[in-house]
Write a protein that holds these residues in place. Structure first.
Motif, PDB file in Angstrom:
ATOM      1  N   GLN A  13       0.839  -1.201   0.000  1.00 23.22           N
ATOM      2  CA  GLN A  13       0.000   0.000   0.000  1.00 23.22           C
ATOM      3  C   GLN A  13       0.875   1.252   0.000  1.00 23.22           C
ATOM      4  N   THR A  14       1.970   1.226   0.721  1.00 23.66           N
ATOM      5  CA  THR A  14       2.897   2.346   0.725  1.00 23.66           C
ATOM      6  C   THR A  14       3.482   2.564  -0.662  1.00 23.66           C
ATOM      7  N   TRP A  15       3.851   1.475  -1.318  1.00 23.64           N
ATOM      8  CA  TRP A  15       4.444   1.585  -2.648  1.00 23.64           C
ATOM      9  C   TRP A  15       3.426   2.100  -3.660  1.00 23.64           C
ATOM     10  N   ARG A  22       3.670   4.817   9.017  1.00 26.59           N
ATOM     11  CA  ARG A  22       4.487   4.684  10.222  1.00 26.59           C
ATOM     12  C   ARG A  22       4.640   3.204  10.542  1.00 26.59           C
ATOM     13  N   ARG A  23       5.852   2.808  10.730  1.00 22.78           N
ATOM     14  CA  ARG A  23       6.116   1.407  11.062  1.00 22.78           C
ATOM     15  C   ARG A  23       5.913   1.208  12.556  1.00 22.78           C
ATOM     16  N   SER A  94      -7.990   1.298   5.771  1.00 18.95           N
ATOM     17  CA  SER A  94      -7.677   2.416   4.884  1.00 18.95           C
ATOM     18  C   SER A  94      -6.802   3.423   5.620  1.00 18.95           C
ATOM     19  N   LEU A  95      -6.133   4.234   4.840  1.00 19.49           N
ATOM     20  CA  LEU A  95      -5.253   5.240   5.426  1.00 19.49           C
ATOM     21  C   LEU A  95      -6.075   6.362   6.049  1.00 19.49           C
ATOM     22  N   ALA A  99      -2.793  11.237   6.922  1.00 15.50           N
ATOM     23  CA  ALA A  99      -1.567  10.601   6.443  1.00 15.50           C
ATOM     24  C   ALA A  99      -1.300  10.911   4.975  1.00 15.50           C
ATOM     25  N   ILE A 100      -2.323  11.319   4.258  1.00 15.99           N
ATOM     26  CA  ILE A 100      -2.177  11.573   2.830  1.00 15.99           C
ATOM     27  C   ILE A 100      -1.692  12.997   2.629  1.00 15.99           C
ATOM     28  N   ALA A 101      -0.635  13.129   1.888  1.00 19.90           N
ATOM     29  CA  ALA A 101      -0.081  14.456   1.603  1.00 19.90           C
ATOM     30  C   ALA A 101      -0.996  15.186   0.625  1.00 19.90           C
ATOM     31  N   PRO A 102      -1.201  16.475   0.799  1.00 21.67           N
ATOM     32  CA  PRO A 102      -2.051  17.206  -0.136  1.00 21.67           C
ATOM     33  C   PRO A 102      -1.415  17.261  -1.521  1.00 21.67           C
ATOM     34  N   ALA A 103      -2.255  17.344  -2.550  1.00 16.82           N
ATOM     35  CA  ALA A 103      -1.761  17.381  -3.921  1.00 16.82           C
ATOM     36  C   ALA A 103      -1.019  18.680  -4.194  1.00 16.82           C
TER      37      ALA A 103
END
Length: 166
Positions: A13-15, A22-23, A94-95, A99-103
């Motif tokens: 999912q990260t890829w 965060r691990r 789901s994230l 955690a999601i960076a803005p566009a």
């Protein structure tokens, strides 16, 4: 098996999303990306059924992205079969939105606001230093109606009067 279910889909999912997760320290299996097409699975020896004479603490497996995608698909099929291990449920989630960076970066979002506030301040300073217009007293000649004259005919007469001596 649970450690594999917790770490491999999160790495995929990260890829796919590009969002770094965060691990958590409780994940025993580590998934690290080294280069463009290289993924390393690091599995502790105590999770594997290896002979007693093994001196390594971790087993490292190098995978390509295609092999990682196949592993995720196999884990998904394994979890969807309710008769294989009925008590095993995947912990996919789901994230979170934070955690999601803005566009668009925050700097680009705030630039128009800063320009607008600065131009408003400049215009307010300019208008503050302008003199207030004075009201002129009314001129009595300007308020009088124009003089009236006899209305002139709009159409010319058909037979103009002729002089009497001709």
């Amino acid at each position: 098996m649970v450690a594999l279910l917790n770490s491999v889909p999160a790495a995929a999912q990260t890829w796919l999303s590009g969002v770094k997760l965060r691990r958590s320290p409780q994940q025993a299996i580590q998934v690290d990306t080294q280069s463009f097409n290289q993924v390393w699975l690091r599995i502790p020896v105590d999770l594997l059924l290896l002979p007693e004479g093994t001196s390594a603490r971790m087993v490292e497996i190098c995978l390509t992205w295609l092999q990682l995608a196949d592993l995720v698909e196999a884990l998904d099929q394994f979890c969807s079969d309710s008769q294989t291990l009925p008590t095993l449920t995947p912990t996919f989630s789901s994230l979170p939105r934070r955690a999601i960076a803005p566009a668009v970066p925050l700097r680009q979002q705030l630039t128009p606001l800063g320009i607008g506030a600065a131009s408003l301040a400049v215009m307010a300073a300019l208008f503050f230093h302008m003199p207030v217009p004075q009201r002129r007293p009314e001129d009595p000649e300007l308020n009088q109606p124009p003089p009236t004259t006899a209305p002139s005919p709009l159409l010319p007469e058909a037979n103009p009067p002729t002089p009497a001596g001709n």
